[in-house]
Scaffold this active site. Structure first.
Site, short mmCIF file in Angstrom:
data_model
loop_
_atom_site.label_atom_id
_atom_site.label_comp_id
_atom_site.label_asym_id
_atom_site.label_seq_id
_atom_site.Cartn_x
_atom_site.Cartn_y
_atom_site.Cartn_z
N ASN A 1 -7.61 -3.06 14.19
CA ASN A 1 -9.00 -3.30 13.79
C ASN A 1 -9.12 -4.49 12.84
OD1 ASN A 1 -7.93 -2.31 11.44
ND2 ASN A 1 -9.34 -0.59 11.21
N ASP B 1 0.82 -1.21 0.00
CA ASP B 1 0.00 0.00 0.00
C ASP B 1 0.85 1.26 0.00
OD1 ASP B 1 0.89 -0.53 2.59
OD2 ASP B 1 -1.09 -1.12 3.30
N HIS C 1 -7.38 -4.98 10.01
CA HIS C 1 -7.09 -4.77 8.58
C HIS C 1 -5.79 -5.45 8.17
CE1 HIS C 1 -4.79 -0.71 9.36
NE2 HIS C 1 -3.94 -1.69 9.31
N GLU D 1 -9.78 -1.89 5.32
CA GLU D 1 -10.43 -1.63 6.60
C GLU D 1 -11.69 -2.51 6.73
OE1 GLU D 1 -8.58 -0.14 8.47
OE2 GLU D 1 -7.89 1.83 7.82
C1 F6R Z 1 1.37 -1.71 6.15
C2 F6R Z 1 0.04 -2.29 6.20
C3 F6R Z 1 -0.74 -2.36 7.46
C4 F6R Z 1 0.10 -2.67 8.70
C5 F6R Z 1 -0.77 -2.67 9.94
C6 F6R Z 1 0.03 -2.92 11.20
O1 F6R Z 1 1.90 -1.77 4.84
O2 F6R Z 1 -0.44 -2.67 5.19
O3 F6R Z 1 -1.72 -3.36 7.32
O4 F6R Z 1 0.72 -3.91 8.55
O5 F6R Z 1 -1.41 -1.43 10.06
O6 F6R Z 1 0.93 -1.88 11.39
P1 F6R Z 1 2.07 -1.97 12.50
O7 F6R Z 1 2.94 -3.11 12.07
O8 F6R Z 1 2.81 -0.67 12.41
O9 F6R Z 1 1.39 -2.20 13.78
#
Ligand code: F6R
Length: 261
Positions: free
Chosen positions: A136, A67, A138, A143
């Site tokens: 959450n 992303d 995702h 989301e």
């Molecule tokens: C990042 C992504 C998100 C993160 C998720 C957890 O490229 O796609 O899904 O993996 O938000 O983020 P952290 O690892 O910072 O807790």
């Protein structure tokens, strides 16, 4: 789904890196799927050590990030283009020309998203997709209530996600509101999916996604439908798993030919 519970966050990185290395060694020209954020950093550190001492050769590898923020200058240090360059491309010695990040600065975001899915397909698909999980549930920035059939597209970030990611910026106002993200359908086409989670704030999302009903309210639960899904978590992130003892028993009793770490 294979669930591995590790004593701490660094061991999560070591075990997950071993899985990535196993898949990469079996592929002629590996295609990596990359996540950003805190969760995969230990994986990248362990992969870097393997590359440095010759246990792993990624010189022919390509990579696709999950992303990118929309509305953030690609040169900003927290753009995912910058983060991937700093934490993956340089330390692992990947060819920058073969490392791809969705173009969140494109004039035509819909076309940029469609082009990204085409590029993944043209590269032969992702061999192993590294995933973190949002508090959450995702994966990527899909989301809650994202379609299980979704492709790379523009999404609005949940406020919870913006708050979670505020730590990378000076203020909440600076956290972008939109992103381009691979869809759940795109992610599910990877030949292996590898989700890592560390820390108590991930425990509810891990439990709901691994053991709960499959539901778009917990987008990571779609991984229950994947044939080759590995989930590596530390004790804190595993705290709400009902079958934790069973997962430990299974992992401890794995025959040698099934082991990767
Ligand atoms: C990042 C992504 C998100 C993160 C998720 C957890 O490229 O796609 O899904 O993996 O938000 O983020 P952290 O690892 O910072 O807790």
């Amino acid at each position: 789904m294979e669930i591995v519970i590790c004593p701490d966050a660094d061991e999560v990185g070591r075990v997950a890196a071993a899985k990535v290395a196993q898949v990469c060694r079996a592929a002629e020209t590996p295609v990596l799927g990359l996540a950003t954020g805190s969760s995969p950093l230990a994986i990248y550190r362990h992969l870097q050590a393997m590359v440095a001492d010759g246990r792993l050769d990624l010189s022919g590898a390509s990579a696709f990030a999950l992303d990118e923020y929309v509305g953030l200058d690609p040169a900003h240090p927290e753009s995912y283009r910058s983060v991937i360059h700093r934490t993956v491309t340089e330390p692992l010695g990947l060819d920058p020309a073969r490392v791809h990040v969705p173009d969140g600065a494109a004039d035509d975001l819909e076309e940029a998203a469609a082009a990204y899915d085409r590029a993944i397909r043209d590269a032969g698909g992702v061999d192993v997709q590294i995933l973190g999980i949002g508090s959450n549930g995702h994966i990527g920035f899909n989301e809650p209530t994202s379609s299980f059939a979704s492709r790379t597209r523009i999404k609005t970030l949940a406020e919870r996600t913006r708050l979670d990611n505020q730590r990378f910026f000076d203020s909440l106002e600076e956290v972008p509101t939109h992103c381009l993200t691979q869809g759940l359908g795109t992610i599910m086409e990877a030949r292996h999916v590898l989700l890592v989670a560390q820390g108590a704030n991930k425990a509810p999302a891990v439990a709901a996604s691994v053991e709960g009903p499959v539901s778009s309210m917990w987008p990571a639960s779609v991984l229950q439908f994947h044939q080759h899904a590995t989930v590596v978590v530390d004790e804190e992130a595993a705290a709400q798993l009902q079958l934790a003892d069973y997962y430990r028993h299974v992992y401890a009793g794995k025959p040698a030919w099934q082991r990767f770490a």
